[in-house]
Write an enzyme that holds these catalytic residues in place. Structure first.
Site, PDB file in Angstrom:
ATOM      1  N   HIS A  79       0.840  -1.208   0.000  1.00 52.67           N
ATOM      2  CA  HIS A  79       0.000   0.000   0.000  1.00 52.67           C
ATOM      3  C   HIS A  79       0.875   1.259   0.000  1.00 52.67           C
ATOM      4  O   HIS A  79       0.665   2.194  -0.774  1.00 52.67           O
ATOM      5  CB  HIS A  79      -0.907  -0.069   1.243  1.00 52.67           C
ATOM      6  CG  HIS A  79      -1.859   1.078   1.370  1.00 52.67           C
ATOM      7  ND1 HIS A  79      -2.589   1.288   2.506  1.00 52.67           N
ATOM      8  CD2 HIS A  79      -2.211   2.064   0.520  1.00 52.67           C
ATOM      9  CE1 HIS A  79      -3.344   2.363   2.353  1.00 52.67           C
ATOM     10  NE2 HIS A  79      -3.137   2.858   1.155  1.00 52.67           N
ATOM     11  N   GLU A  82       2.421   1.701  -3.336  1.00 50.16           N
ATOM     12  CA  GLU A  82       1.491   2.259  -4.322  1.00 50.16           C
ATOM     13  C   GLU A  82       1.465   3.791  -4.189  1.00 50.16           C
ATOM     14  O   GLU A  82       1.483   4.508  -5.180  1.00 50.16           O
ATOM     15  CB  GLU A  82       0.087   1.685  -4.112  1.00 50.16           C
ATOM     16  CG  GLU A  82      -0.950   2.234  -5.084  1.00 50.16           C
ATOM     17  CD  GLU A  82      -2.281   2.523  -4.413  1.00 50.16           C
ATOM     18  OE1 GLU A  82      -2.872   1.613  -3.820  1.00 50.16           O
ATOM     19  OE2 GLU A  82      -2.722   3.680  -4.481  1.00 50.16           O
ATOM     20  N   HIS A  83       1.460   4.281  -2.955  1.00 47.92           N
ATOM     21  CA  HIS A  83       1.476   5.737  -2.744  1.00 47.92           C
ATOM     22  C   HIS A  83       2.779   6.371  -3.243  1.00 47.92           C
ATOM     23  O   HIS A  83       2.755   7.365  -3.944  1.00 47.92           O
ATOM     24  CB  HIS A  83       1.323   6.055  -1.250  1.00 47.92           C
ATOM     25  CG  HIS A  83      -0.093   6.035  -0.761  1.00 47.92           C
ATOM     26  ND1 HIS A  83      -0.715   7.150  -0.252  1.00 47.92           N
ATOM     27  CD2 HIS A  83      -1.011   5.042  -0.694  1.00 47.92           C
ATOM     28  CE1 HIS A  83      -1.954   6.839   0.111  1.00 47.92           C
ATOM     29  NE2 HIS A  83      -2.152   5.566  -0.146  1.00 47.92           N
ATOM     30  N   GLU A 180      -4.294   7.034   7.250  1.00 50.16           N
ATOM     31  CA  GLU A 180      -5.374   6.408   6.501  1.00 50.16           C
ATOM     32  C   GLU A 180      -5.798   5.106   7.178  1.00 50.16           C
ATOM     33  O   GLU A 180      -6.987   4.834   7.352  1.00 50.16           O
ATOM     34  CB  GLU A 180      -4.830   6.103   5.093  1.00 50.16           C
ATOM     35  CG  GLU A 180      -5.821   6.116   3.969  1.00 50.16           C
ATOM     36  CD  GLU A 180      -5.099   5.923   2.637  1.00 50.16           C
ATOM     37  OE1 GLU A 180      -4.564   6.917   2.107  1.00 50.16           O
ATOM     38  OE2 GLU A 180      -5.058   4.775   2.139  1.00 50.16           O
TER      39      GLU A 180
END
Ligand SMILES: [Zn+2]
Length: 588
Positions: A79, A82-83, A180
């Site tokens: 994750h 991906e950022h 998040e």
């Protein structure tokens, strides 16, 4: 009203011929008539990257590159990657090329997804120049990301003083993904899902929180992120997909010159192993935080089974069929007892089939219950299944469920995704887990098989026994509210930060302060957009594609003339019909 549709074979001739690019070989070519597409599967010779080209006479071209990302912990590495991958690359060293492109492009879709076992970067555009521009950006972002340590600190996690320049103030964890996931993990349903999934998958990648658990996110190091990138964002571990009327050969030229030629084959094969099976069902109990201290009627009771492969269309359809039979609506047998029992307030939000992982899971449950009701709940579910298996269901119910299932599987449209991307997503798990991409989007044979099976007496009972009652890989979870959970967790975090702070050397303290300054400075920096490509007026065709209808004159049942138009599209075997009638007599 009868309208004759003409055969659609003529449009096949306008499709492109397969690619003859020397860096690729054509593995297979499959025409799917109901979709009016030809699926061409290619392999890149040097790296063994896979490419599926969905050759279609459709001008909304779609591109997607998906990587198998199979984390072995809950640090959220896939994750965070991906950022950070989207924060600038070799050719486009600006902080945010991705979001800057949204303003400079005619795209009809741009995004990035992290799933539990893949990460995908898709986009779509109806403009050829724009498609090419975006392809440059995407290939560079995925394969030549710069992964700046500051971006890792920004997007992943970092330490900062509460008062940024004051080393005497408290230390804090910060970071986009960190925050998040703190938000995501405050929802009881997410926690429940995570808990059940981790017990259903005791050993493989689904055991972990792929988005990242804040407590584990802060364990991830920059070096680990870079290592994960090197081994996972590699052509050997990639599946490329394209859809539309651009020729595969043109894609191959771009893939090769912009990315693939700089790679060799990776020796390590990344894949998800099948989960090891339980030989007897298990019961587990886990607590979750409640903020208001009220614990009454807040227990979730769920039971879940691990089923067969989602990459096997026959099993996928059978499991979806069973799921619909049992849970579709208030009259469906399992939903009915879950709605009517006084063991809990209402059916759990987790009821249904989870088919996004390699192996599917079926789950059902109650919310608003109490921990001591677990055994009664479990017995109720099993008795209901036993009963349905014994008595079966009316043939008309089976027919209508199959019909609904077929409609749901066939329908293309809705969801707001471009048509080509829906096809890609439907077949992605097959492509990712080295199953068959084509089988998953060519439904006709599997649906015909299921239609035949439901004629057989006792079929429902067979399904229930095969997937549920005789399946020992079953987890019953009691998920209860614990009023001390949050306090204990907050104390633990405080302690952890205090220990880190007390061990900081003078230079480490200085680094933390300097990093906070650097991040702040970067926020306000002006970025040079001119390194990014854009489309000009000269790249836009003055004519717009219009689907031309055929006009028909038809008669209604009383012989009155009606006007009719037909529009021809590949609709996966469905005919959509709209009747428009004036409501002259209605007064509002
Ligand atoms: Zn995110």
């Amino acid at each position: 009203v009868n309208v004759n549709t003409r055969s659609h074979n003529d449009s096949n001739q306008r499709r492109n011929t397969p690619s003859k690019h020397p860096a690729f070989e054509l593995i297979s070519e499959t025409a799917i008539d109901s979709l009016k597409v030809v699926v061409e599967q290619y392999r890149h010779l040097k790296t063994e990257a896979v490419h599926y080209h969905i050759n279609a006479d459709h001008d909304e071209n779609v591109f997607m590159v998906a990587l198998r990302t199979v984390p072995g912990d809950s640090t959220g590495v896939a994750h965070i990657l991906e950022h950070t991958a989207l924060c600038g690359s070799e050719k486009y060293p600006v902080r945010d090329p991705f979001f800057m492109m949204i303003r400079r492009s005619l795209n009809t879709f741009m995004n990035a997804f992290t799933s539990s076992d893949w990460t995908a970067y898709p986009f779509a555009s109806q403009n050829k120049k724009d498609f090419d521009n975006l392809l440059h950006i995407y290939l560079d972002a995925v394969f030549f990301s710069r992964l700046d340590p500051l971006d890792f600190a920004q997007e992943g996690h970092r330490l900062e003083f509460a008062d940024k320049a004051n080393p005497d103030s408290d230390l804090e964890f910060k970071g986009v993904v960190y925050n998040e996931m703190k938000g995501a993990m405050s929802s009881p349903t997410s926690l429940l899902w995570q808990a059940l999934t981790s017990y259903l998958n005791p050993t493989n990648t689904y055991h972990y929180n792929s988005g990242g658990d804040p407590e584990h996110i802060v364990d991830l190091t920059y070096e680990q992120l870079k290592h994960f990138y090197k081994t996972h964002y590699h052509p050997t571990n990639a599946v490329f997909m394209t859809f539309g009327d651009l020729p595969a050969e043109q894609h191959h030229e771009r893939f090769e010159s912009l990315a693939l030629k700089r790679f060799n084959k990776l020796d390590e094969l990344i894949e998800v192993a099948d989960e090891k099976r339980y030989y007897a069902p298990i019961q587990v109990t886990q607590g979750y935080p409640v903020e208001d201290g009220v614990t009454e009627a807040k227990t979730h009771l769920v039971v879940g089974w691990l089923l067969g492969h989602s990459t096997n269309l026959e099993e996928l359809l059978e499991a979806s069929f069973l799921n619909s039979l049992l849970l579709d609506h208030s009259a469906s047998p399992l939903r009915k007892v879950l709605e009517q029992t006084d063991l809990g307030r209402s059916p759990s939000p987790l009821c249904g089939l989870e088919d996004s992982n390699k192996e599917m899971a079926f789950m059902c449950g109650l919310e608003g219950s109490e921990p001591e009701k677990t055994s009664e709940f479990e017995a109720l579910v099993l008795e209901t299944l036993e009963q349905v298996a014994q008595t079966g269901l009316p043939q008309s119910t089976l027919e209508s469920v199959l019909h609904q299932l077929e409609l749901a599987q066939r329908e293309i449209g809705g969801d707001g995704y471009p048509y080509g991307m829906q096809l890609m997503l439907a077949g992605l798990s097959g492509a990712i887990h080295c199953g068959s991409f084509v089988n998953l989007i060519d439904l006709d044979p599997a649906i015909a098989m299921l239609r035949e099976k439901i004629q057989k007496p006792g079929f429902v009972g067979e399904l229930i026994h095969k997937y549920l009652l005789n399946n020992p890989h079953r987890v019953t979870l009691t998920f209860y509210p614990d009023e001390h959970f949050s306090k204990r967790r907050a104390e633990q975090e405080k302690k952890r930060l205090a220990v880190i702070k007390s061990a900081l050397s003078e230079s480490q303290t200085k680094t933390i302060i300097l990093q906070a300054q650097a991040l702040e400075k970067r926020q306000s920096q002006h970025e040079d957009e001119s390194v990014l490509p854009k489309v000009g007026l000269e790249d836009i065709k003055p004519d717009v594609f219009v689907l031309h209808p055929q006009r028909h004159s038809v008669k209604d049942s009383e012989g009155k003339a009606l006007e009719g138009w037909t529009y021809e599209q590949g609709t996966n075997g469905l005919v959509y019909q709209q009747l428009i009638a004036p409501l002259a007599g209605v007064n509002l």
